[in-house]
Design an enzyme around this catalytic site. Sequence first.
Site, short mmCIF file in Angstrom:
data_model
loop_
_atom_site.label_atom_id
_atom_site.label_comp_id
_atom_site.label_asym_id
_atom_site.label_seq_id
_atom_site.Cartn_x
_atom_site.Cartn_y
_atom_site.Cartn_z
N TYR A 148 79.24 103.34 -21.12
CA TYR A 148 77.82 103.67 -21.03
C TYR A 148 77.03 102.46 -21.47
CZ TYR A 148 73.38 106.05 -22.17
OH TYR A 148 72.05 106.44 -22.24
N ASP A 243 78.97 94.43 -23.80
CA ASP A 243 77.92 95.32 -24.31
C ASP A 243 78.35 95.73 -25.72
OD1 ASP A 243 76.47 98.52 -23.30
OD2 ASP A 243 76.24 97.27 -25.08
N LYS A 271 71.25 99.09 -32.17
CA LYS A 271 71.68 99.90 -33.28
C LYS A 271 71.65 99.17 -34.63
CE LYS A 271 74.54 102.65 -30.12
NZ LYS A 271 74.09 104.05 -30.17
P1 KE4 Z 1 70.01 102.93 -26.43
O1 KE4 Z 1 69.11 102.75 -25.24
O2 KE4 Z 1 70.43 104.41 -26.64
O3 KE4 Z 1 69.47 102.27 -27.69
O4 KE4 Z 1 71.37 102.15 -26.13
C1 KE4 Z 1 72.10 102.43 -24.96
C2 KE4 Z 1 73.55 102.02 -25.19
C3 KE4 Z 1 74.02 100.89 -24.57
N1 KE4 Z 1 75.29 100.47 -24.75
C4 KE4 Z 1 76.14 101.15 -25.57
C5 KE4 Z 1 77.54 100.65 -25.73
C6 KE4 Z 1 75.71 102.33 -26.23
O5 KE4 Z 1 76.58 103.00 -27.02
C7 KE4 Z 1 74.40 102.78 -26.04
C8 KE4 Z 1 73.87 104.06 -26.67
N2 KE4 Z 1 74.84 104.87 -27.33
C9 KE4 Z 1 74.57 106.27 -27.37
C10 KE4 Z 1 75.71 106.93 -28.14
N3 KE4 Z 1 76.85 107.06 -27.38
C11 KE4 Z 1 73.25 106.58 -27.97
C12 KE4 Z 1 73.07 108.03 -28.40
C13 KE4 Z 1 72.17 108.77 -27.43
O6 KE4 Z 1 72.22 108.50 -26.21
O7 KE4 Z 1 71.45 109.65 -27.93
#
Ligand code: KE4
Length: 431
Positions: A148, A243, A271
């Site tokens: 993701y 990523d 994060k």
């Molecule tokens: P954000 O846009 O949520 O800040 O980041 C996206 C993203 C990009 N790349 C990786 C490897 C990530 O894990 C994420 C976001 N992670 C999720 C948890 N699996 C965020 C939690 C959510 O979507 O509420």
Amino acid sequence: MPSPLDTTKSAAVFAAAQNLMPGGVSSPVRAFKSVGGAPVVFDRVQGAYAWDIDGNQYVDYVGSWGPAICGHAHPQVIAVLSTALAKGTSFGAPSVLENTLAEMVIEAVPSVEMVRFVNSGTEACMSVLRLMRAFTGREKIIKFSGCYHGHADMFLVQAGSGVATLGLPDSPGVPKSTTIQTLTAPFNNLEAVAALFDQYPDQIAGVILEPVVGNAGFIVPDQEFLSGLRQLTKVQGALLVFDEVMTGFRIAYGGAQAKFGVTPDLTTLGKVIGGGLPVGAYGGRREIMEWVAPAGPVYQAGTLSGNPLAMTAGIATLEILRQPGTYEYLETITQSLIQGLLTLAEHHGHALWGGSISGMFGFFFQPGPVHSYEEAKHSDLDKFRRFHRGMLEAGVYLAPSQFEAGFTSLAHTQADVQQTLAAADQVLANL
Ligand code: KE4
């Protein structure tokens, strides 16, 4: 069995929320859809703990999905944020704080010679994709099933995290014209990647991956897979992008790229570097980053990018993390947890496959091994659901999805781990 939680207030607030916001949440995974039951509504967090609005306390292994690696509301972070607040919440102009955090990221992350701050991991990934395409003049990208990279259109192809959790087909509203340029391969499968390069010679801008997967559950890379991707992309004139939104400053201070000794061309972060405030970043080789506006022609912008509060929280967080012994502590405490869970599961006759690296862990209700999302999908989702609910009733807050990773922090103690394992012993006995 622990007595059912009193979640009267949570239930009322969540019921009202569902009238106000789609699914009652600001992000899908929080709705507990795949584990059932209503989510608990948080009131406050501190250290390794969270409290819901009914006053129930939980040992928290989600940690706001990664940012709370030092423990929630760390006194040092709160103190510097309070001071920064008095100087204003946003400048929309250069600040020395951006220089400071940029220098810390550049010093820590092997691939990063220059960095741009944005406001989320999604923004970081969508920006790095535009940059990859501009720099190479190619349009196709390779991602891996179960990974993701935020919710930008071109990544919503066999994505992990909430997409996998909800079992969504690739999201409606995403034009075929966008995703047709996104190729996918199974994680840890170098041959599949090589085959795509053979099929689309000189058309692939690059390969993007979570170097340690957290969004299909926790999946560790084979060293040869990462090293092989580095070699293959170089030979093919394509870029390698890690990523590290989740793994950055969590797997090691230099991220997974430092841990596995494989240096990508570009890296995305998020994060942890915001210490709980909205931040993302992308960075890499100077010759590539200098294509980003206004130095170069690749446009990307953001009102709140580099804002003083997020920079302050990020700087304070990295200052704590770079202290000696940090990652050894995270490794030890997390190993205690996961090894304890595996032992208890075996004792109670439940197939459980899992592992950890530093402060990141995961487990699947299946015999394993799990090297890819395809294999992760064979897990017993109903058993995971019942385990999750049982642990919640026992005061342990786990990620509400089989296809997410778990996170520890510097605030988690052996006592917290023992409490967690005692709860798991009970729940597994009755699963
Ligand atoms: P954000 O846009 O949520 O800040 O980041 C996206 C993203 C990009 N790349 C990786 C490897 C990530 O894990 C994420 C976001 N992670 C999720 C948890 N699996 C965020 C939690 C959510 O979507 O509420």
